[in-house]
Design a protein around this motif. Structure first.
Motif, mmCIF file in Angstrom:
data_model
loop_
_atom_site.group_PDB
_atom_site.id
_atom_site.type_symbol
_atom_site.label_atom_id
_atom_site.label_comp_id
_atom_site.label_asym_id
_atom_site.label_seq_id
_atom_site.Cartn_x
_atom_site.Cartn_y
_atom_site.Cartn_z
ATOM 1 N N ILE A 134 0.785 -7.516 -37.100
ATOM 2 C CA ILE A 134 2.212 -7.305 -36.862
ATOM 3 C C ILE A 134 2.347 -6.098 -35.941
ATOM 4 C CG2 ILE A 134 4.430 -6.720 -37.885
ATOM 5 C CD1 ILE A 134 3.543 -8.096 -40.425
ATOM 6 N N LEU A 135 2.956 -6.306 -34.770
ATOM 7 C CA LEU A 135 3.233 -5.206 -33.847
ATOM 8 C C LEU A 135 4.570 -4.585 -34.228
ATOM 9 C CD1 LEU A 135 2.208 -6.752 -30.405
ATOM 10 C CD2 LEU A 135 0.844 -5.349 -31.932
ATOM 11 N N LEU A 136 4.573 -3.261 -34.424
ATOM 12 C CA LEU A 136 5.780 -2.554 -34.846
ATOM 13 C C LEU A 136 6.202 -1.569 -33.762
ATOM 14 C CD1 LEU A 136 7.810 -2.131 -37.107
ATOM 15 C CD2 LEU A 136 6.267 -0.488 -38.152
ATOM 16 N N ASP A 137 7.382 -1.771 -33.222
ATOM 17 C CA ASP A 137 8.014 -0.865 -32.254
ATOM 18 C C ASP A 137 7.452 -1.016 -30.847
ATOM 19 O OD1 ASP A 137 7.728 2.565 -31.378
ATOM 20 O OD2 ASP A 137 9.517 1.342 -31.159
ATOM 21 N N TYR A 145 -1.007 -11.909 -31.701
ATOM 22 C CA TYR A 145 -0.376 -11.283 -32.862
ATOM 23 C C TYR A 145 0.516 -12.316 -33.528
ATOM 24 C CZ TYR A 145 3.577 -10.793 -29.649
ATOM 25 O OH TYR A 145 4.585 -11.031 -28.764
ATOM 26 N N ASN A 146 0.836 -12.048 -34.801
ATOM 27 C CA ASN A 146 1.652 -12.980 -35.573
ATOM 28 C C ASN A 146 3.143 -12.701 -35.441
ATOM 29 O OD1 ASN A 146 -1.075 -12.655 -37.017
ATOM 30 N ND2 ASN A 146 -0.338 -14.588 -37.781
ATOM 31 N N ALA A 147 3.499 -11.417 -35.338
ATOM 32 C CA ALA A 147 4.915 -11.080 -35.257
ATOM 33 C C ALA A 147 5.078 -9.734 -34.564
ATOM 34 C CB ALA A 147 5.541 -11.032 -36.652
ATOM 35 N N TYR A 148 6.182 -9.605 -33.857
ATOM 36 C CA TYR A 148 6.583 -8.323 -33.268
ATOM 37 C C TYR A 148 7.934 -7.940 -33.853
ATOM 38 C CZ TYR A 148 8.808 -5.046 -30.101
ATOM 39 O OH TYR A 148 9.483 -3.983 -29.597
ATOM 40 N N ILE A 149 8.035 -6.670 -34.307
ATOM 41 C CA ILE A 149 9.266 -6.159 -34.903
ATOM 42 C C ILE A 149 9.635 -4.877 -34.162
ATOM 43 C CG2 ILE A 149 10.364 -5.302 -37.001
ATOM 44 C CD1 ILE A 149 8.324 -6.945 -38.583
ATOM 45 N N GLY A 150 10.810 -4.809 -33.647
ATOM 46 C CA GLY A 150 11.233 -3.601 -32.955
ATOM 47 C C GLY A 150 12.576 -3.805 -32.292
ATOM 48 N N GLY A 151 13.109 -2.713 -31.837
ATOM 49 C CA GLY A 151 14.383 -2.786 -31.132
ATOM 50 C C GLY A 151 14.185 -3.360 -29.731
ATOM 51 N N ILE A 296 7.175 -4.719 -43.717
ATOM 52 C CA ILE A 296 6.587 -5.057 -45.024
ATOM 53 C C ILE A 296 7.065 -6.430 -45.489
ATOM 54 C CG2 ILE A 296 6.476 -4.389 -47.450
ATOM 55 C CD1 ILE A 296 4.786 -2.697 -45.559
ATOM 56 N N LYS A 297 8.372 -6.727 -45.296
ATOM 57 C CA LYS A 297 8.874 -8.049 -45.697
ATOM 58 C C LYS A 297 8.139 -9.149 -44.932
ATOM 59 C CE LYS A 297 13.532 -6.459 -46.893
ATOM 60 N NZ LYS A 297 14.976 -6.497 -46.533
ATOM 61 N N THR A 298 7.948 -8.951 -43.632
ATOM 62 C CA THR A 298 7.241 -9.949 -42.814
ATOM 63 C C THR A 298 5.787 -10.072 -43.252
ATOM 64 O OG1 THR A 298 8.689 -9.450 -40.938
ATOM 65 C CG2 THR A 298 6.625 -10.594 -40.463
ATOM 66 N N ALA A 299 5.140 -8.933 -43.560
ATOM 67 C CA ALA A 299 3.743 -8.963 -44.009
ATOM 68 C C ALA A 299 3.609 -9.753 -45.298
ATOM 69 C CB ALA A 299 3.230 -7.533 -44.201
ATOM 70 N N VAL A 300 4.543 -9.555 -46.227
ATOM 71 C CA VAL A 300 4.497 -10.279 -47.507
ATOM 72 C C VAL A 300 4.643 -11.777 -47.275
ATOM 73 C CG1 VAL A 300 5.722 -10.649 -49.685
ATOM 74 C CG2 VAL A 300 5.300 -8.320 -48.871
ATOM 75 N N ARG A 301 5.580 -12.182 -46.383
ATOM 76 C CA ARG A 301 5.767 -13.602 -46.104
ATOM 77 C C ARG A 301 4.515 -14.213 -45.470
ATOM 78 N NH1 ARG A 301 10.626 -15.905 -46.551
ATOM 79 N NH2 ARG A 301 9.998 -17.542 -45.095
ATOM 80 N N LEU A 303 1.325 -13.171 -45.777
ATOM 81 C CA LEU A 303 0.226 -13.238 -46.757
ATOM 82 C C LEU A 303 0.514 -14.264 -47.856
ATOM 83 C CD1 LEU A 303 -0.644 -9.457 -47.074
ATOM 84 C CD2 LEU A 303 -1.926 -11.225 -45.881
ATOM 85 N N GLU A 304 1.786 -14.608 -48.069
ATOM 86 C CA GLU A 304 2.136 -15.643 -49.034
ATOM 87 C C GLU A 304 2.177 -17.031 -48.402
ATOM 88 O OE1 GLU A 304 4.818 -12.917 -52.114
ATOM 89 O OE2 GLU A 304 5.760 -14.448 -50.864
ATOM 90 N N GLY A 305 1.815 -17.117 -47.121
ATOM 91 C CA GLY A 305 1.737 -18.413 -46.450
ATOM 92 C C GLY A 305 3.071 -18.961 -46.003
ATOM 93 N N LYS A 306 4.084 -18.119 -45.878
ATOM 94 C CA LYS A 306 5.399 -18.582 -45.460
ATOM 95 C C LYS A 306 5.580 -18.347 -43.963
ATOM 96 C CE LYS A 306 7.430 -17.481 -49.977
ATOM 97 N NZ LYS A 306 8.443 -16.683 -50.696
ATOM 98 N N SER A 307 6.540 -19.076 -43.383
ATOM 99 C CA SER A 307 6.789 -18.954 -41.948
ATOM 100 C C SER A 307 7.603 -17.688 -41.650
ATOM 101 C CB SER A 307 7.550 -20.181 -41.432
ATOM 102 O OG SER A 307 8.811 -20.274 -42.066
ATOM 103 N N VAL A 308 7.370 -17.126 -40.462
ATOM 104 C CA VAL A 308 8.110 -15.941 -40.012
ATOM 105 C C VAL A 308 8.499 -16.125 -38.557
ATOM 106 C CG1 VAL A 308 6.917 -14.393 -41.629
ATOM 107 C CG2 VAL A 308 5.995 -14.732 -39.329
ATOM 108 N N ASN A 309 9.533 -15.395 -38.143
ATOM 109 C CA ASN A 309 9.916 -15.373 -36.737
ATOM 110 C C ASN A 309 8.918 -14.499 -35.974
ATOM 111 O OD1 ASN A 309 12.183 -16.952 -37.138
ATOM 112 N ND2 ASN A 309 13.451 -15.180 -37.651
ATOM 113 N N ARG A 310 8.406 -15.012 -34.877
ATOM 114 C CA ARG A 310 7.387 -14.264 -34.142
ATOM 115 C C ARG A 310 7.983 -13.045 -33.447
ATOM 116 N NH1 ARG A 310 3.879 -14.552 -29.398
ATOM 117 N NH2 ARG A 310 1.741 -14.235 -30.108
#
Length: 932
Positions: A134-137, A145-151, A296-301, A303-310
């Motif tokens: 997960i890329l943060l900021d 990468y699985n997801a990017y989170i940032g402004g 953290i919410k995205t990481a939990v999803r 690791l629990e095998g749920k889909s996330v927004n990239r």
């Protein structure tokens, strides 16, 4: 109760009080053991996860806030552990820290990279090892990468540029203080700022300084170049820390009052950006969320095998004197609440520790008591009778446990059987309702007409006959399945010419092959071969295999039937070059009711299972080889001779039942074509999405007399046509291959370009919960099969009429506040905002408007026409005219000034335009009394 009474009776057979004492002691002992065991039972183990978190630096307030957010959210997930590393703005150190985290066995990596390019290879290496990233900021120059989170740093730069332009009124000298130039936030914020400032050539960027995100660095850089930076109007820094550091330097020089300072972050707290805006140190700042909680919410999803927004882009707002006090009150309240939550958490933790201590003490007391009772009663257990009673009780308890396990197993089987039964009934409903719809709907349609043309009557009856045969085939398969279940399926074999038999079946499919341009051949070196087989059952097997081959083979493909003689067997192969099967579908091809990733098809689900049953009755074998995208081959092996047959399975050739073969239901009558009327006579454009060819053709033909109808077999193709055509209404089946009707409805209603389109869902499922699901997805109407064609037409007319009323309502004022969906209002608000923002630009038109809206010209025209019942140019002119009227009434500006402000190239053209639309010149309008 029975066991307890028996045991008590055995205890009472002894006359001695000592045996009674033994029984009572044993009872108490069992109770205490049960309490102890139940209390000491460990809770089910929950899997724990290790999350690695690598920060480029943790020294500034924003990074500290991010870490606090991460830890606070992690507190809600006790089975997750955080391994945290701070690189201190060192790229090499952060790379080694990431490698260390991987070696320590993390399950997921959250990283805020110090620089973009150097980390691409490192993160790709982590990603290839199967560790989610997960890329943060900050971003990297890679897609691993699985997801990017940032402004949205680009948008932040634009917001800052817009504020600066407004603050300086389009003219002035500014200094831009960069963050780390190699980091993605600094690059994007600079790019966004430049995009806006290019529109204001009178604003000069005097100097670009490298502050490296640090207050001390900015102090040194500003102090060293202060002489050349005194005559500036505004200093913009890529974060609040650098902006406040620059302010301190200018304050020491006594120059702070003549310069505006602008930053980014707007963190709450006594020494952060929001307080600086409140104190007047910063003119403005822009809220840049840390994203710690979302990470953290995205990481939990993940690791629990749920889909996330990239891509998860966090929203930002401008913080200045106009809103800082309200935001500060809210942030202070949130900080106070957070502090209270942490205090309560500590209190709960202390209570938990107290409870654990008391529980352990209780366990110790119980264990001590148990030991004492065991030691005290040891002598009593010397009696042989008690040992026998205890053994008997254990045996009875075991029997009870066995019975319990058996009951649970039977209950589980019953539950599974019930679920399979419900699923089976649901499949039957879906498979039978479609042909029933194509029987009842055309019949009701014909009966409702006063006069019927001969060709229309023939088409309707042909459709009814075809689907009646389809129902007959399904019923026949259901009866065969029932016979197999009860063991009533018997072989009636006679000696016949297999080559002629197969040739006749293949010949029946020739017309269908010609229509679809499929190369259908029977390939065999044999001219004649006598074989013992049941003609009725083998006919059904070959018919089923050929039907499936035609269903999954594209137009222009090939289907070859091969026959060859082996040593003591005959081999029949049905091969095609169609879409093929996945490995899972291939492994379960002959399982009853299995459909894999495709929606269930009763003919296929039962047909292949029955085919195996019939071939096994012949003591033969059937198998399948298939590769997805390359084709499928079914192979049948039948033994020669009749030594393998029982005497009651052999019948004379004359007694073989020769049932007439049902027509090949996939062969649609060529006359069933939709009516073609001039477009001028159509009441609107409808998009029909239905995977059943007959029902799709019928709906196209039935609705084509009044509407322009576009038909597609899948939701994916339907979505593409929706964006291409922007229809007035969509009719879709629910059960479709790939994306289903509910998912399509959600996509239509969520997209700003299509949210206004009404959707009618058709389904064979009559259960209320499924209808509720359809309404929740955004469907405007939910019709169950079989449906009434007249009711469907009237429903379409009503929905289109309501849409037209909505158009008139929106057209009454530019943006209605009383009706329409949220997406429609959002579209019109954005459309109006862009027009008003560019109102003074005489070159502003549809091209530029469509680019800024992010949609094509065609889509913009259709969207505006659908919602406002007018074209885009008229809408722009209406806003220009409305603004001109306001300026004429409320200001004393000259005609030239008003013409320039409303986007007219000259006052003369403005006067001509105004008179054409109001029947008055601008001067006459200004002098005329205000109309009531």
């Amino acid at each position: 109760m029975h066991d307890s009474a028996g045991w008590s009776a055995r205890c009472c057979t002894s006359a001695t009080s000592k045996r009674v004492a033994v029984g009572l002691l044993s009872s108490w002992l069992l109770v205490i053991v049960g309490l102890f065991v139940s209390g000491c039972q460990s809770k089910p183990e929950t899997r724990t996860y290790r999350i690695g978190f690598s920060q480029c630096t943790g020294g500034d307030e924003w990074r500290k806030t991010m870490l606090t957010d991460v830890k606070r959210e992690l507190g809600f997930h006790p089975n997750y552990t955080l391994l945290y590393e701070d690189a201190g703005n060192s790229t090499s150190r952060q790379i080694s820290q990431v490698q260390s985290l991987v070696e320590r066995g993390i399950d997921l990596l959250i990283i805020s990279p110090n620089e973009s390019k150097p980390f691409a290879r490192v993160i790709e290496s982590v990603f290839r090892q199967g560790i989610p990233v997960i890329l943060l900021d900050r971003k990297i120059d890679s897609e691993s990468y699985n997801a990017y989170i940032g402004g949205d740093n680009l948008q932040l730069g634009r917001m800052a540029g817009t504020f600066i332009a407004n603050q300086l009124k389009g003219r002035g000298r500014i200094v831009e203080v960069w963050g780390l130039p190699s980091s993605s936030p600094a690059q994007e914020r600079h790019k966004g700022l430049q995009e806006i400032l290019q529109k204001y050539p009178a604003i000069e960027v005097v100097k670009e300084l490298n502050g490296q995100w640090e207050r001390d660095t900015v102090r040194r850089v500003i102090a060293s170049e202060l002489d050349g930076l005194k005559n500036i109007d505004l200093l913009f820094a890529h974060n609040d820390v650098m902006a406040m550091g620059a302010y301190e330097v200018y304050r020491k020089a006594g120059l702070e009052k003549q310069i505006n300072f602008v930053g980014i972050d707007a963190l709450p707290g006594p020494s952060a950006g929001m307080q600086a805006v409140t104190n007047g140190v910063l003119k403005a700042s822009f809220l840049y969320p840390t994203g710690g909680e979302e990470a953290i919410k995205t990481a939990v999803r993940i690791l629990e095998g749920k889909s996330v927004n990239r891509e998860q882009i966090l929203n930002s707002i401008q913080v200045d004197a106009s809103n800082v006090y309200a935001l500060k009150v809210q942030s202070d309240k949130l900080l106070a609440q957070q502090s209270d939550i942490e205090r309560q958490s500590h209190r709960i933790e202390a209570l938990t520790q107290t409870y654990t201590s008391q529980r352990n003490t209780l366990y110790l007391i119980l264990a001590t008591l148990l030991i004492a009772l065991l030691l005290g009663g040891w002598a009593l257990y010397l009696y042989r009778s008690k040992q026998i009673a205890y053994q008997t009780l254990e045996k009875q308890n075991q029997e009870i446990l066995d019975q319990k396990d058996e009951i649970e197993r039977v209950s589980q089987q019953a539950r599974v059987a019930t679920e399979e039964k419900l699923r089976f009934y649901s499949y039957i409903s879906h498979e039978f309702n479609t042909p029933l719809s194509l029987i009842l709907t055309p019949t009701e349609d014909l009966l409702g007409k006063k006069s019927i043309a001969p060709h229309e009557l023939k088409n309707g009856l042909a459709l009814v006959q075809k689907n009646a045969y389809r129902l007959l085939r399904l019923v026949d398969q259901m009866l065969d399945l029932r016979k197999s279940d009860v063991g009533k399926q018997h072989l009636r074999a006679s000696e016949q010419d297999l080559v002629a038999f197969v040739r006749e079946i293949v010949f029946d499919f020739r017309r269908k092959a010609e229509k679809q341009r499929i190369d259908l051949q029977l390939i065999t070196p044999l001219n004649r071969l006598l074989l013992w087989f049941d003609a009725e059952k083998l006919d059904k097997v070959l018919f089923n295999l050929l039907s499936n081959a035609f269903k999954y083979t594209p137009r222009g493909g090939l289907i070859h039937v091969r026959m060859e003689l082996l040593a003591d067997q005959i081999r029949i192969q049905v091969a095609d070059n169609g879409q093929g099967m996945s490995s899972d579908e291939r492994d379960h091809a002959f399982d009853l009711f299995y459909s894999g990733s495709q929606p269930f098809n009763l003919a296929k689900g039962i047909g292949l299972a029955l085919s195996m049953e019939f071939i096994q009755l012949h003591r033969g074998d059937i198998s399948v080889q298939s590769t997805q995208g390359e084709g499928t081959t079914f192979t049948i092996l039948l033994p020669l001779g009749n030594s393998h047959l029982k005497s009651d399975e052999i019948v004379p050739a004359s007694s073989q039942r020769t049932l007439p073969r049902l027509p090949i239901d996939e062969d649609a009558d060529a006359s069933l074509q939709p009516a073609s009327l001039p477009l001028s006579k159509r009441a609107g454009t409808l998009l029909v999405i239905e995977d059943n060819d007959d029902l799709r053709t019928f709906l196209t033909m039935r609705l084509g007399g009044e509407f322009e109808v576009i038909a597609e077999p899948t939701a994916e193709q339907g979505w593409e046509r929706t964006l291409e055509v922007i229809p007035d209404l969509i009719i879709s089946d629910v059960m479709l291959s790939g994306m289903d009707g509910l998912q399509l409805t959600q996509r239509v209603k969520a997209d700003m370009r299509t949210a206004h389109i009404p959707v009618i869902l058709l389904t064979a499922n009559r259960q209320m919960e499924h209808q509720i699901d359809g309404v929740r997805a955004g469907a405007d109407m939910y019709l169950t099969k079989p449906f009434n064609a007249i009711y469907l037409v009237e429903t379409i007319r009503t929905l289109l009429a309501n849409r037209q009323k909505g158009q008139q309502r929106f057209a009454s004022d530019f943006v209605s506040q009383s009706g329409g969906s949220r997406e429609e209002k959002k579209f019109l608000n954005e459309l109006t905002r862009l027009i008003e923002h560019n109102l003074s630009d005489s070159s502003f038109g549809v091209e530029k408007l469509s680019r800024e809206m992010g949609i094509s010209r065609v889509q913009l025209y259709r969207k505006v026409q659908a919602q406002l019942d007018r074209n885009v140019i008229d809408y722009i002119n209406d806003i220009r005219l409305k603004r001109a009227k306001f300026l004429l009434r409320e200001t004393n500006k000259s005609m030239t000034e008003i013409a320039t402000e409303t986007g007219f190239s000259s006052a003369a053209y403005f006067t001509t335009f105004f008179k054409q639309h109001t029947k008055k010149t601008p001067s006459e309008y200004r002098k005329s009394p205000i109309e009531a």
